[in-house]
Design a protein around this motif. Structure first.
Motif, PDB file in Angstrom:
ATOM      1  N   ASN A   1      27.777  49.493  72.932  1.00 17.56           N
ATOM      2  CA  ASN A   1      26.649  48.770  72.346  1.00 17.56           C
ATOM      3  C   ASN A   1      27.001  48.336  70.938  1.00 17.56           C
ATOM      4  O   ASN A   1      27.823  48.960  70.268  1.00 17.56           O
ATOM      5  N   GLU A   2      26.379  47.266  70.501  1.00 18.59           N
ATOM      6  CA  GLU A   2      26.513  46.835  69.113  1.00 18.59           C
ATOM      7  C   GLU A   2      25.120  46.766  68.514  1.00 18.59           C
ATOM      8  O   GLU A   2      24.126  46.644  69.225  1.00 18.59           O
ATOM      9  N   TYR A   3      25.080  46.869  67.184  1.00 16.94           N
ATOM     10  CA  TYR A   3      23.803  46.954  66.473  1.00 16.94           C
ATOM     11  C   TYR A   3      23.761  45.911  65.370  1.00 16.94           C
ATOM     12  O   TYR A   3      24.759  45.641  64.713  1.00 16.94           O
ATOM     13  N   ALA A   4      22.588  45.336  65.171  1.00 17.44           N
ATOM     14  CA  ALA A   4      22.386  44.346  64.111  1.00 17.44           C
ATOM     15  C   ALA A   4      21.035  44.602  63.452  1.00 17.44           C
ATOM     16  O   ALA A   4      20.076  45.000  64.118  1.00 17.44           O
ATOM     17  N   THR A   5      20.988  44.372  62.151  1.00 13.36           N
ATOM     18  CA  THR A   5      19.720  44.526  61.448  1.00 13.36           C
ATOM     19  C   THR A   5      18.791  43.375  61.806  1.00 13.36           C
ATOM     20  O   THR A   5      19.225  42.257  62.050  1.00 13.36           O
ATOM     21  N   THR A   6      17.515  43.673  61.848  1.00 10.70           N
ATOM     22  CA  THR A   6      16.504  42.644  62.072  1.00 10.70           C
ATOM     23  C   THR A   6      16.118  42.033  60.726  1.00 10.70           C
ATOM     24  O   THR A   6      16.471  42.558  59.664  1.00 10.70           O
ATOM     25  N   GLU A   7      15.385  40.974  60.770  1.00  8.31           N
ATOM     26  CA  GLU A   7      14.888  40.357  59.535  1.00  8.31           C
ATOM     27  C   GLU A   7      14.064  41.366  58.744  1.00  8.31           C
ATOM     28  O   GLU A   7      14.154  41.445  57.521  1.00  8.31           O
ATOM     29  N   GLN A   8      13.266  42.153  59.450  1.00 13.46           N
ATOM     30  CA  GLN A   8      12.444  43.178  58.799  1.00 13.46           C
ATOM     31  C   GLN A   8      13.327  44.179  58.048  1.00 13.46           C
ATOM     32  O   GLN A   8      13.033  44.548  56.917  1.00 13.46           O
ATOM     33  N   ALA A   9      14.418  44.622  58.664  1.00 12.80           N
ATOM     34  CA  ALA A   9      15.318  45.581  58.011  1.00 12.80           C
ATOM     35  C   ALA A   9      16.005  44.956  56.811  1.00 12.80           C
ATOM     36  O   ALA A   9      16.144  45.592  55.758  1.00 12.80           O
ATOM     37  N   ARG A  10      16.441  43.704  56.948  1.00  9.57           N
ATOM     38  CA  ARG A  10      17.114  43.035  55.816  1.00  9.57           C
ATOM     39  C   ARG A  10      16.160  42.883  54.640  1.00  9.57           C
ATOM     40  O   ARG A  10      16.536  43.106  53.485  1.00  9.57           O
TER      41      ARG A  10
ATOM     42  N   HIS B   1      15.827  53.536  65.034  1.00  5.00           N
ATOM     43  CA  HIS B   1      15.712  52.261  64.312  1.00  5.00           C
ATOM     44  C   HIS B   1      15.459  51.094  65.270  1.00  5.00           C
ATOM     45  O   HIS B   1      14.762  50.144  64.910  1.00  5.00           O
ATOM     46  N   VAL B   2      16.025  51.159  66.462  1.00  5.22           N
ATOM     47  CA  VAL B   2      15.749  50.129  67.465  1.00  5.22           C
ATOM     48  C   VAL B   2      14.269  50.190  67.842  1.00  5.22           C
ATOM     49  O   VAL B   2      13.584  49.156  67.869  1.00  5.22           O
ATOM     50  N   GLU B   3      13.762  51.387  68.096  1.00  5.58           N
ATOM     51  CA  GLU B   3      12.336  51.557  68.437  1.00  5.58           C
ATOM     52  C   GLU B   3      11.427  51.075  67.313  1.00  5.58           C
ATOM     53  O   GLU B   3      10.346  50.543  67.569  1.00  5.58           O
ATOM     54  N   ARG B   4      11.841  51.272  66.078  1.00  6.95           N
ATOM     55  CA  ARG B   4      11.043  50.866  64.913  1.00  6.95           C
ATOM     56  C   ARG B   4      11.111  49.365  64.648  1.00  6.95           C
ATOM     57  O   ARG B   4      10.391  48.854  63.801  1.00  6.95           O
ATOM     58  N   GLY B   5      12.017  48.680  65.318  1.00  8.68           N
ATOM     59  CA  GLY B   5      12.174  47.249  65.088  1.00  8.68           C
ATOM     60  C   GLY B   5      13.052  46.926  63.891  1.00  8.68           C
ATOM     61  O   GLY B   5      13.036  45.799  63.396  1.00  8.68           O
ATOM     62  N   LEU B   6      13.821  47.904  63.429  1.00  9.54           N
ATOM     63  CA  LEU B   6      14.698  47.685  62.281  1.00  9.54           C
ATOM     64  C   LEU B   6      16.120  47.300  62.692  1.00  9.54           C
ATOM     65  O   LEU B   6      16.852  46.705  61.910  1.00  9.54           O
ATOM     66  N   LEU B   7      16.501  47.656  63.919  1.00  2.00           N
ATOM     67  CA  LEU B   7      17.806  47.278  64.461  1.00  2.00           C
ATOM     68  C   LEU B   7      17.613  46.660  65.831  1.00  2.00           C
ATOM     69  O   LEU B   7      16.670  46.990  66.549  1.00  2.00           O
ATOM     70  N   GLU B   8      18.538  45.771  66.173  1.00  2.00           N
ATOM     71  CA  GLU B   8      18.609  45.233  67.525  1.00  2.00           C
ATOM     72  C   GLU B   8      19.847  45.820  68.178  1.00  2.00           C
ATOM     73  O   GLU B   8      20.888  45.956  67.527  1.00  2.00           O
ATOM     74  N   LYS B   9      19.725  46.167  69.425  1.00  2.00           N
ATOM     75  CA  LYS B   9      20.830  46.775  70.173  1.00  2.00           C
ATOM     76  C   LYS B   9      21.198  45.831  71.304  1.00  2.00           C
ATOM     77  O   LYS B   9      20.328  45.372  72.044  1.00  2.00           O
ATOM     78  N   ALA B  10      22.494  45.537  71.429  1.00  2.00           N
ATOM     79  CA  ALA B  10      22.962  44.657  72.496  1.00  2.00           C
ATOM     80  C   ALA B  10      24.195  45.274  73.138  1.00  2.00           C
ATOM     81  O   ALA B  10      24.958  45.981  72.480  1.00  2.00           O
ATOM     82  N   GLU B  11      24.383  44.982  74.397  1.00  2.00           N
ATOM     83  CA  GLU B  11      25.557  45.489  75.101  1.00  2.00           C
ATOM     84  C   GLU B  11      26.735  44.573  74.821  1.00  2.00           C
ATOM     85  O   GLU B  11      26.657  43.368  75.035  1.00  2.00           O
ATOM     86  N   ARG B  12      27.818  45.151  74.290  1.00  2.00           N
ATOM     87  CA  ARG B  12      29.019  44.367  73.993  1.00  2.00           C
ATOM     88  C   ARG B  12      29.883  44.227  75.238  1.00  2.00           C
ATOM     89  O   ARG B  12      30.412  43.175  75.521  1.00  2.00           O
ATOM     90  N   ASP B  13      30.083  45.299  75.944  1.00  2.00           N
ATOM     91  CA  ASP B  13      30.798  45.283  77.215  1.00  2.00           C
ATOM     92  C   ASP B  13      30.106  46.303  78.118  1.00  2.00           C
ATOM     93  O   ASP B  13      28.993  46.717  77.822  1.00  2.00           O
ATOM     94  N   GLY B  14      30.724  46.707  79.178  1.00  2.00           N
ATOM     95  CA  GLY B  14      30.074  47.592  80.127  1.00  2.00           C
ATOM     96  C   GLY B  14      29.645  48.931  79.579  1.00  2.00           C
ATOM     97  O   GLY B  14      28.764  49.578  80.124  1.00  2.00           O
ATOM     98  N   ARG B  15      30.265  49.395  78.478  1.00  2.00           N
ATOM     99  CA  ARG B  15      29.922  50.732  77.976  1.00  2.00           C
ATOM    100  C   ARG B  15      29.755  50.830  76.462  1.00  2.00           C
ATOM    101  O   ARG B  15      29.545  51.892  75.923  1.00  2.00           O
TER     102      ARG B  15
END
Length: 123
Positions: free
Chosen positions: A78-87, A62-76
Motif C-alpha cells: 500500500n502507499e499513503y498520501a496526505t489529504t488536503e485536510q492533513a496538508r 489516519h485513513v479513518e480520520r480522513g488525514l491520509l489516503e491509502k491506495a494499493e501499489r501492487d498486489g501486496r
C-alpha cells in the motif's frame, strides 16, 4: 471513527503528528510512500525502532480520520498520501510554530512537485 474536518494537531499524539509529517515529507520527494518507506524515515528520527504494528495501526487511524489516503501499489503493498485536510493541518501547525519561534518561512508562491502534480490531475 469517520473522517472529521475538525481535527487539529492538538488532537494528535506526537507519534501521530510525526507520522503525518513523515508521509508529507516523503511524498514531496517523490510519489506517495509505501509503509516501509515511512517506517525507515521515522526510524531515522526516533531513538528506538518503530514497531510494524504501531506504524500500520496509526496509518490506518489516519485513513479513518480522513488525514491520509491509502491506495494499493501492487498486489501486496500500500502507499499513503496526505489529504488536503492533513496538508492544511500540517501547514497551520508549522506556521504557528515558526511564528512562535521567530523563524521566517519562504513564500508559498512556488507549489511543491506533489502539489503541481495534483493540480495537473484536476484539469
Amino acid at each position: 471513527m469517520s473522517a472529521d474536518s475538525s481535527w487539529s494537531v492538538a488532537d494528535l499524539r506526537a507519534f501521530e503528528r510525526d507520522l503525518l509529517f513523515a508521509v508529507r515529507a516523503l511524498e514531496r520527494q517523490d510519489s506517495p510512500p509505501k509503509g516501509l518507506a515511512v517506517k525507515s524515515y521515522l526510524d531515522a528520527e526516533y531513538p528506538e525502532e518503530i514497531n510494524h504494528s504501531r506504524l500500520y495501526q496509526n496509518l490506518d487511524k489516519h485513513v479513518e480520520r480522513g488525514l491520509l489516503e491509502k491506495a494499493e501499489r501492487d498486489g501486496r503493498t500500500n502507499e499513503y498520501a496526505t489529504t488536503e485536510q492533513a496538508r492544511t493541518l500540517l501547514n497551520t501547525f508549522a506556521r504557528r510554530r515558526a511564528e512562535q519561534t521567530g523563524i521566517e518561512l519562504e513564500s508559498d508562491s512556488a507549489p511543491s512537485q506533489t502539489d503541481a502534480f495534483e493540480q495537473e490531475g484536476e484539469s
